[in-house]
Design a protein around this motif. Structure first.
Motif, PDB file in Angstrom:
ATOM      1  N   TYR A 292       0.973  -1.345   0.054  1.00  0.00           N
ATOM      2  CA  TYR A 292      -0.046  -0.063   0.175  1.00  0.00           C
ATOM      3  C   TYR A 292       0.766   1.091   0.050  1.00  0.00           C
ATOM      4  CZ  TYR A 292      -3.152   3.675   1.965  1.00  0.00           C
ATOM      5  OH  TYR A 292      -3.740   4.788   2.225  1.00  0.00           O
ATOM      6  N   MET A 293       1.886   1.147   0.795  1.00  0.00           N
ATOM      7  CA  MET A 293       2.507   2.292   1.037  1.00  0.00           C
ATOM      8  C   MET A 293       3.574   2.539  -0.371  1.00  0.00           C
ATOM      9  SD  MET A 293       3.890   2.229   5.052  1.00  0.00           S
ATOM     10  CE  MET A 293       3.911   3.898   4.954  1.00  0.00           C
ATOM     11  N   ALA A 294       4.092   1.807  -0.968  1.00  0.00           N
ATOM     12  CA  ALA A 294       4.871   1.632  -2.019  1.00  0.00           C
ATOM     13  C   ALA A 294       3.945   2.327  -3.348  1.00  0.00           C
ATOM     14  CB  ALA A 294       5.354   0.193  -2.546  1.00  0.00           C
ATOM     15  N   ALA A 295       2.683   1.632  -3.331  1.00  0.00           N
ATOM     16  CA  ALA A 295       1.856   2.182  -4.254  1.00  0.00           C
ATOM     17  C   ALA A 295       1.480   3.831  -4.120  1.00  0.00           C
ATOM     18  CB  ALA A 295       0.569   1.503  -4.304  1.00  0.00           C
ATOM     19  N   LYS A 296       1.600   4.284  -2.951  1.00  0.00           N
ATOM     20  CA  LYS A 296       1.490   5.672  -2.740  1.00  0.00           C
ATOM     21  C   LYS A 296       2.630   6.456  -2.870  1.00  0.00           C
ATOM     22  CE  LYS A 296      -1.568   7.152  -0.252  1.00  0.00           C
ATOM     23  NZ  LYS A 296      -2.454   7.619   0.888  1.00  0.00           N
ATOM     24  N   GLY A 297       3.640   5.672  -3.158  1.00  0.00           N
ATOM     25  CA  GLY A 297       5.289   6.408  -3.178  1.00  0.00           C
ATOM     26  C   GLY A 297       5.634   6.974  -2.085  1.00  0.00           C
ATOM     27  N   GLU A 298       5.253   6.209  -0.818  1.00  0.00           N
ATOM     28  CA  GLU A 298       5.342   6.679   0.572  1.00  0.00           C
ATOM     29  C   GLU A 298       6.625   5.907   1.196  1.00  0.00           C
ATOM     30  OE1 GLU A 298       2.992   7.286   4.881  1.00  0.00           O
ATOM     31  OE2 GLU A 298       2.000   6.842   2.853  1.00  0.00           O
ATOM     32  N   PRO A 299       7.590   6.632   1.632  1.00  0.00           N
ATOM     33  CA  PRO A 299       8.821   6.128   2.062  1.00  0.00           C
ATOM     34  C   PRO A 299       8.151   5.140   3.452  1.00  0.00           C
ATOM     35  CG  PRO A 299       8.736   8.129   2.913  1.00  0.00           C
ATOM     36  CD  PRO A 299       7.761   8.138   1.814  1.00  0.00           C
ATOM     37  N   ARG A 300       8.713   3.927   3.682  1.00  0.00           N
ATOM     38  CA  ARG A 300       8.513   3.112   4.945  1.00  0.00           C
ATOM     39  C   ARG A 300       8.980   4.055   6.274  1.00  0.00           C
ATOM     40  NH1 ARG A 300      12.205  -0.951   2.375  1.00  0.00           N
ATOM     41  NH2 ARG A 300      11.255  -2.041   0.730  1.00  0.00           N
ATOM     42  N   PRO A 301       8.009   3.841   6.976  1.00  0.00           N
ATOM     43  CA  PRO A 301       8.382   4.457   8.376  1.00  0.00           C
ATOM     44  C   PRO A 301       9.107   3.451   9.326  1.00  0.00           C
ATOM     45  CG  PRO A 301       6.016   3.509   8.566  1.00  0.00           C
ATOM     46  CD  PRO A 301       6.436   3.556   6.985  1.00  0.00           C
ATOM     47  N   ARG A 302      10.189   4.148  10.002  1.00  0.00           N
ATOM     48  CA  ARG A 302      11.101   3.242  10.655  1.00  0.00           C
ATOM     49  C   ARG A 302      10.371   2.706  11.746  1.00  0.00           C
ATOM     50  NH1 ARG A 302      13.869   4.818  15.203  1.00  0.00           N
ATOM     51  NH2 ARG A 302      12.965   7.052  14.967  1.00  0.00           N
ATOM     52  N   ARG A 303       9.167   3.223  12.514  1.00  0.00           N
ATOM     53  CA  ARG A 303       8.357   2.482  13.432  1.00  0.00           C
ATOM     54  C   ARG A 303       6.972   2.488  13.225  1.00  0.00           C
ATOM     55  NH1 ARG A 303       9.400   2.174  19.174  1.00  0.00           N
ATOM     56  NH2 ARG A 303       7.248   2.557  20.424  1.00  0.00           N
ATOM     57  N   MET A 304       6.667   1.215  12.996  1.00  0.00           N
ATOM     58  CA  MET A 304       5.159   1.037  12.761  1.00  0.00           C
ATOM     59  C   MET A 304       4.627  -0.424  12.994  1.00  0.00           C
ATOM     60  SD  MET A 304       3.027   0.325   9.115  1.00  0.00           S
ATOM     61  CE  MET A 304       2.958   1.861   8.722  1.00  0.00           C
ATOM     62  N   ARG A 305       3.825   0.058  14.325  1.00  0.00           N
ATOM     63  CA  ARG A 305       3.244  -1.158  15.167  1.00  0.00           C
ATOM     64  C   ARG A 305       1.875  -1.385  15.083  1.00  0.00           C
ATOM     65  NH1 ARG A 305       4.372   1.045  20.837  1.00  0.00           N
ATOM     66  NH2 ARG A 305       3.555   2.850  19.727  1.00  0.00           N
ATOM     67  N   GLY A 306       1.692  -2.619  15.186  1.00  0.00           N
ATOM     68  CA  GLY A 306       0.221  -3.122  15.230  1.00  0.00           C
ATOM     69  C   GLY A 306      -0.278  -3.577  16.902  1.00  0.00           C
ATOM     70  N   ILE A 307      -1.405  -3.591  17.072  1.00  0.00           N
ATOM     71  CA  ILE A 307      -1.838  -3.971  18.487  1.00  0.00           C
ATOM     72  C   ILE A 307      -2.863  -5.040  18.370  1.00  0.00           C
ATOM     73  CG2 ILE A 307      -3.567  -2.177  18.742  1.00  0.00           C
ATOM     74  CD1 ILE A 307      -2.793  -1.664  21.783  1.00  0.00           C
ATOM     75  N   PHE A 308      -2.599  -5.917  19.087  1.00  0.00           N
ATOM     76  CA  PHE A 308      -3.629  -7.064  18.937  1.00  0.00           C
ATOM     77  C   PHE A 308      -4.080  -7.628  20.144  1.00  0.00           C
ATOM     78  CE2 PHE A 308       0.655  -8.976  18.780  1.00  0.00           C
ATOM     79  CZ  PHE A 308       0.355 -10.087  19.899  1.00  0.00           C
ATOM     80  N   PRO A 309      -5.385  -8.217  20.339  1.00  0.00           N
ATOM     81  CA  PRO A 309      -5.911  -8.456  21.675  1.00  0.00           C
ATOM     82  C   PRO A 309      -5.291 -10.028  21.920  1.00  0.00           C
ATOM     83  CG  PRO A 309      -7.508  -9.080  19.965  1.00  0.00           C
ATOM     84  CD  PRO A 309      -6.297  -8.351  19.247  1.00  0.00           C
ATOM     85  N   VAL A 310      -5.064 -10.093  23.350  1.00  0.00           N
ATOM     86  CA  VAL A 310      -4.703 -11.410  23.825  1.00  0.00           C
ATOM     87  C   VAL A 310      -5.777 -11.874  24.889  1.00  0.00           C
ATOM     88  CG1 VAL A 310      -2.996 -12.806  24.967  1.00  0.00           C
ATOM     89  CG2 VAL A 310      -2.185 -10.866  23.606  1.00  0.00           C
ATOM     90  N   ASN A 311      -6.457 -13.066  24.517  1.00  0.00           N
ATOM     91  CA  ASN A 311      -7.533 -13.455  25.522  1.00  0.00           C
ATOM     92  C   ASN A 311      -6.993 -13.856  26.773  1.00  0.00           C
ATOM     93  OD1 ASN A 311      -9.938 -14.711  26.327  1.00  0.00           O
ATOM     94  ND2 ASN A 311      -9.530 -16.602  25.437  1.00  0.00           N
ATOM     95  N   MET A 312      -7.556 -13.583  27.883  1.00  0.00           N
ATOM     96  CA  MET A 312      -6.798 -13.777  29.214  1.00  0.00           C
ATOM     97  C   MET A 312      -7.950 -14.712  29.970  1.00  0.00           C
ATOM     98  SD  MET A 312      -3.992 -12.452  29.209  1.00  0.00           S
ATOM     99  CE  MET A 312      -3.558 -12.704  31.010  1.00  0.00           C
TER     100      MET A 312
END
Length: 523
Positions: A292-312
């Motif tokens: 997606y970022m390559a298609a927009k000609g956008e440089p890769r961010p150095r820090r990109m995170r995803g948050i996900f749930p952990v069932n407790m």
């Protein structure tokens, strides 16, 4: 509203003035307090006090033909109304916290809760997605349980659909899927564990071996994030990252991807000893984001995170009848965008990262802190503080990720075949990836904040090609892939040091900005 109201001056609520929520119903017996996380999520019920928008789960069940409303209402009455959370209203009990107050089954208006969707006959899948986005905006009727089931009689290709909208403070993803399964004529849950379950402490026997240095630094990084997570600065700017994570849009944009074969994903997994289906899914999402970022000609961010749930939830817990509300904590995943050109290295990097997440104490520490802070703040009426804390924990990441396993074999609803199961989650973040498997297929539901992207189909359309790219790379491997050498102690320490430096710099920046504001105000 798009950006939320201006910040009010927060005043703690005295015990004598509980300021009940506008949805408070007449007195009813035995109110039960929600889980601490559901109390936090419910802050959107205080209009004008927060910028938090409702977090809503929308499950979409495709059917081969329509179900008459009366039959559907009878099934809901038999299967869902005996469950307390589906016939309870949310009430504010002041210092006792936010509770569910159950209603009698006859007090629940099934004509409101189970209704025909206001969608024209012959609507396309895109129009259905747009309808779901609009339906979640309407929220729920005051004084009623916070869920609705909307029946769509006829879509473009002749199939029907059932949309189940539920406020996230009532259920989390695991409970939402359990609610869908409760409606089926039969219950056939898959044997594979979703991402949430794969990280549970009860699964320690399956934790992989790793070098002592990796385990040590994994524990150190987890402890650091658990203690200082809300204070760590946000991800680098990108087109998918909210500019101001405390200002989110009420309206959302959503799109479904084309399904891919679960067998293809398992074939990729088989090439990497010790890897899981979830490792491959995270690799495919990384390829999607980079494409997606390559298609927009956008440089890769150095820090990109995803948050996900952990069932407790503890093993054996009845998901729908025990523990009202949400029961999960969160893990954070770093997208290794720089490895996308080498899919083999990408899968190994993700596997190692997920292995460290499994042993990390961060989620447990964060849960311990938040579980004490949220009820105390809500009980004292510090709603704006709760609002900002939740948005800081989640919104500083670029995306949210979730993976839910549905039945492996086709199931039925009142004699109608369920041809597909998928879902959206509308959350206060730039982009949400919701993966669901059903009948041997996996589909992604992508929800974006219009501040970031108004055409989520650009991301959803990359899901199939991303899996195909990983599959092509896996088929070029003769036999099994050999794991590369484990990262050294210095490279692992650099990750922890990066967060520590960011935290210190962010703290100094916040102090500097506060001083500048005081100088500008003449203080």
């Amino acid at each position: 509203r798009s950006g939320g109201p201006a910040r009010p001056t927060e005043q703690p609520r005295p015990p004598s003035d509980p300021s009940p929520l506008p949805i408070m119903a007449a007195a009813a017996p035995r109110p039960r307090r929600l889980s601490y996380l559901s109390e936090g999520i419910s802050v959107h019920l205080w209009p004008g006090a927060t910028t938090m928008e409702p977090i809503c789960i929308a499950g979409v069940m495709d059917l081969d033909r329509a179900v008459p409303l009366e039959e559907l209402r009878a099934r809901v009455k038999d299967r869902l109304l005996p469950l307390e959370r589906f016939r309870a209203v949310i009430v504010d009990e002041g210092r006792q916290g936010v509770c569910m107050r159950p209603l009698a089954a006859e007090e629940v208006d099934l004509e409101y809760h189970v209704a025909r969707a206001d969608l024209k006959a012959g609507a396309s899948d895109d129009e259905l997605s747009a309808f779901v986005c609009g339906a979640q905006l309407g929220s729920f009727e005051a004084g009623a349980p916070r869920w609705r089931a909307l029946s769509v009689d006829k879509l473009k290709d002749g199939r029907a659909a059932l949309v189940l909208l539920i406020d996230h403070c009532v259920v989390d993803g695991v409970a939402a899927v359990a609610a869908l399964n409760a409606l089926f004529d039969e219950t056939q849950m898959a044997a594979d564990a979703p991402l949430e379950a794969s990280c549970q402490p009860e699964r320690r026997a399956q934790w992989p071996a790793m070098p002592v240095s990796a385990a040590a630094f994994g524990l150190a990084q987890g402890a650091f994030e658990g203690l200082f997570g809300p204070l760590i600065p946000a991800d680098d700017p990108s087109s998918l990252k909210l500019t101001n994570h405390r200002v989110v849009s009420a309206d959302k944009c959503a799109a479904f991807s084309e399904p891919v074969d679960l067998a293809t994903i398992r074939l990729i997994k088989s090439k990497f000893p010790g890897a899981t289906v979830n490792d491959v899914l995270l690799a495919a999402m990384t390829v999607c984001v980079e494409g997606y970022m390559a298609a927009k000609g956008e440089p890769r961010p150095r820090r990109m995170r995803g948050i996900f749930p952990v069932n407790m939830r503890p093993t054996g817990m009845d998901v729908l009848r025990e523990g009202l509300g949400n029961h999960f904590c969160t893990g954070k995943f770093r997208f290794p965008l720089h490895l996308v050109q080498d899919p083999e290295a990408l899968v190994w990097a993700i596997k190692r990262q997920v292995d460290l997440i499994k042993i990390s104490p961060g989620r447990v520490m964060e849960r311990a802190l938040v579980s004490r802070a949220l009820p105390a703040l809500v009980g004292r009426g510090c709603i704006r503080t709760v609002n900002d804390l939740l948005l800081d924990i989640h919104g500083k990441c670029t995306s949210m990720l979730s993976n839910v396993v549905g039945p492996l074999q086709p199931v039925h609803l009142l004699g109608r075949t369920v041809t597909d199961l998928r879902y959206f989650t509308f959350a206060p973040i730039g982009v949400y990836f919701g993966l669901m498997s059903y009948g041997g297929k996996v589909r992604a539901g992508v929800v974006t904040d219009p501040q970031c992207e108004r055409a989520p189909e650009r991301l959803a359309g990359l899901w199939g090609p991303a899996v195909a790219r990983l599959h092509a790379a896996a088929m070029r491997i003769e036999g099994e892939s050999k794991a590369p050498p484990a990262p050294g102690a210095l490279s692992l320490a650099a990750v922890v040091a990066q967060d520590a430096v960011a935290l210190v710099c962010g703290a100094f920046g916040a102090i500097w900005r506060a001083l500048a504001r005081r100088v500008a105000a003449g203080a």
